[in-house]
Motif scaffolding. Structure first.
Motif, short mmCIF file in Angstrom:
data_model
loop_
_atom_site.label_atom_id
_atom_site.label_comp_id
_atom_site.label_asym_id
_atom_site.label_seq_id
_atom_site.Cartn_x
_atom_site.Cartn_y
_atom_site.Cartn_z
N GLN A 1 -69.77 78.85 37.53
CA GLN A 1 -70.85 77.97 37.98
C GLN A 1 -70.28 76.77 38.72
N LEU A 2 -69.18 76.21 38.21
CA LEU A 2 -68.52 75.08 38.86
C LEU A 2 -68.04 75.48 40.25
N GLU A 3 -67.40 76.62 40.35
CA GLU A 3 -66.89 77.09 41.63
C GLU A 3 -68.03 77.25 42.65
N ALA A 4 -69.10 77.91 42.24
CA ALA A 4 -70.23 78.12 43.15
C ALA A 4 -70.87 76.78 43.55
N TYR A 5 -71.04 75.89 42.60
CA TYR A 5 -71.63 74.59 42.89
C TYR A 5 -70.74 73.80 43.85
N ALA A 6 -69.44 73.75 43.55
CA ALA A 6 -68.52 72.99 44.41
C ALA A 6 -68.49 73.56 45.83
N GLN A 7 -68.53 74.88 45.94
CA GLN A 7 -68.55 75.49 47.28
C GLN A 7 -69.78 75.06 48.07
N GLY A 8 -70.89 74.87 47.37
CA GLY A 8 -72.12 74.41 48.03
C GLY A 8 -72.04 72.96 48.47
N LEU A 9 -71.12 72.20 47.92
CA LEU A 9 -70.96 70.79 48.28
C LEU A 9 -70.03 70.60 49.49
N ARG A 10 -69.25 71.61 49.80
CA ARG A 10 -68.26 71.49 50.88
C ARG A 10 -68.90 71.15 52.19
N LEU B 1 -57.48 77.42 22.17
CA LEU B 1 -58.00 78.47 23.04
C LEU B 1 -57.77 78.00 24.47
N SER B 2 -57.45 78.93 25.37
CA SER B 2 -57.15 78.53 26.74
C SER B 2 -57.39 79.67 27.71
N PHE B 3 -57.75 79.31 28.92
CA PHE B 3 -57.75 80.28 30.01
C PHE B 3 -57.48 79.56 31.32
N THR B 4 -56.96 80.31 32.27
CA THR B 4 -56.65 79.77 33.60
C THR B 4 -57.29 80.68 34.64
N ARG B 5 -57.84 80.04 35.65
CA ARG B 5 -58.48 80.77 36.74
C ARG B 5 -58.25 79.99 38.03
N THR B 6 -58.18 80.70 39.13
CA THR B 6 -58.12 80.04 40.43
C THR B 6 -59.54 79.94 40.97
N LEU B 7 -59.94 78.71 41.28
CA LEU B 7 -61.27 78.45 41.84
C LEU B 7 -61.14 78.28 43.35
N ALA B 8 -62.08 78.84 44.09
CA ALA B 8 -62.10 78.72 45.54
C ALA B 8 -62.84 77.44 45.92
N ALA B 9 -62.25 76.33 45.51
CA ALA B 9 -62.79 75.00 45.82
C ALA B 9 -61.62 74.03 45.73
N PRO B 10 -61.59 73.00 46.57
CA PRO B 10 -60.47 72.07 46.55
C PRO B 10 -60.42 71.24 45.27
N ARG B 11 -59.20 70.92 44.87
CA ARG B 11 -58.98 70.18 43.62
C ARG B 11 -59.75 68.86 43.59
N ALA B 12 -59.75 68.12 44.69
CA ALA B 12 -60.46 66.83 44.71
C ALA B 12 -61.94 67.01 44.42
N LEU B 13 -62.52 68.08 44.91
CA LEU B 13 -63.94 68.33 44.68
C LEU B 13 -64.20 68.79 43.25
N VAL B 14 -63.32 69.61 42.70
CA VAL B 14 -63.45 70.03 41.30
C VAL B 14 -63.37 68.80 40.40
N TRP B 15 -62.43 67.91 40.69
CA TRP B 15 -62.30 66.66 39.92
C TRP B 15 -63.58 65.85 40.01
N GLU B 16 -64.10 65.69 41.22
CA GLU B 16 -65.34 64.93 41.40
C GLU B 16 -66.48 65.53 40.58
N CYS B 17 -66.58 66.84 40.57
CA CYS B 17 -67.65 67.49 39.80
C CYS B 17 -67.53 67.18 38.32
N TRP B 18 -66.31 67.11 37.80
CA TRP B 18 -66.12 66.85 36.38
C TRP B 18 -66.24 65.38 36.01
#
Length: 155
Positions: free
Chosen positions: A146-155, A9-26
């Motif tokens: 949720q990840l996108e919204a959380y990461a945006q709050g960390l910017r 199963l797979s899906f792709t989405r563009t998140l409005a957060a920088p890749r480095a921050l998405v990586w840090e969150c994970w």
């Protein structure tokens, strides 16, 4: 990466957060509880040992039930790819009933965002269908939001 429609199963989405921050969150256990499962459910514990064979253990509270999920990292490419599975726990101890292997792929997207691909690989078509019926697309989509919204709050 070639996907098998019978087991993946797979899906792709563009998140409005920088890749480095998405990586840090994970990869930082402080961040996981803020996005990892759809609300109102919650993560109550996280242990991460970010290395191949290192643990990725979480505990959830879902409708009053505590659920432990133990796993390990199989592949780590900083800020690009994270692969983990519940087929093993730390020390390569096999799980009695593994569910899936997760693959997260991250790439730069326009305007500083992240192209985010989530893949769930299953051991057979029945497990894949079970996960789809459980709400893979809705659940993982909610987690991405949720990840996108959380990461945006960390910017």
């Amino acid at each position: 990466m070639e996907l098998d429609p019978d087991t993946d199963l797979s899906f792709t989405r563009t998140l409005a957060a920088p890749r480095a921050l998405v990586w840090e969150c994970w990869t930082d256990p402080r961040h996981i509880p803020h996005f990892f499962i759809p609300k109102p459910h919650k993560v109550t514990a996280v242990e991460i040992d970010l290395r191949i064979g290192g643990r990725f253990d979480t505990r959830f509270e879902v409708e009053g039930n505590s659920i432990a999920n133990r796993g390990v990292y199989l592949e780590i490419v900083p800020q690009e790819k994270l692969v983990f599975t519940d087929a093993f726990s730390e020390g390569w101890k096999p799980a009695p009933e593994p569910f899936m292997t997760a693959i997260l792929l991250l790439a730069d997207a326009p305007e500083g965002g992240t192209l985010y691909t989530a893949i769930a690989r299953h051991r057979n078509p029945d497990s894949r269908k079970t996960h789809e019926n459980m709400g893979f697309y809705e659940g993982w989509g909610t987690v991405a939001s949720q990840l996108e919204a959380y990461a945006q709050g960390l910017r």
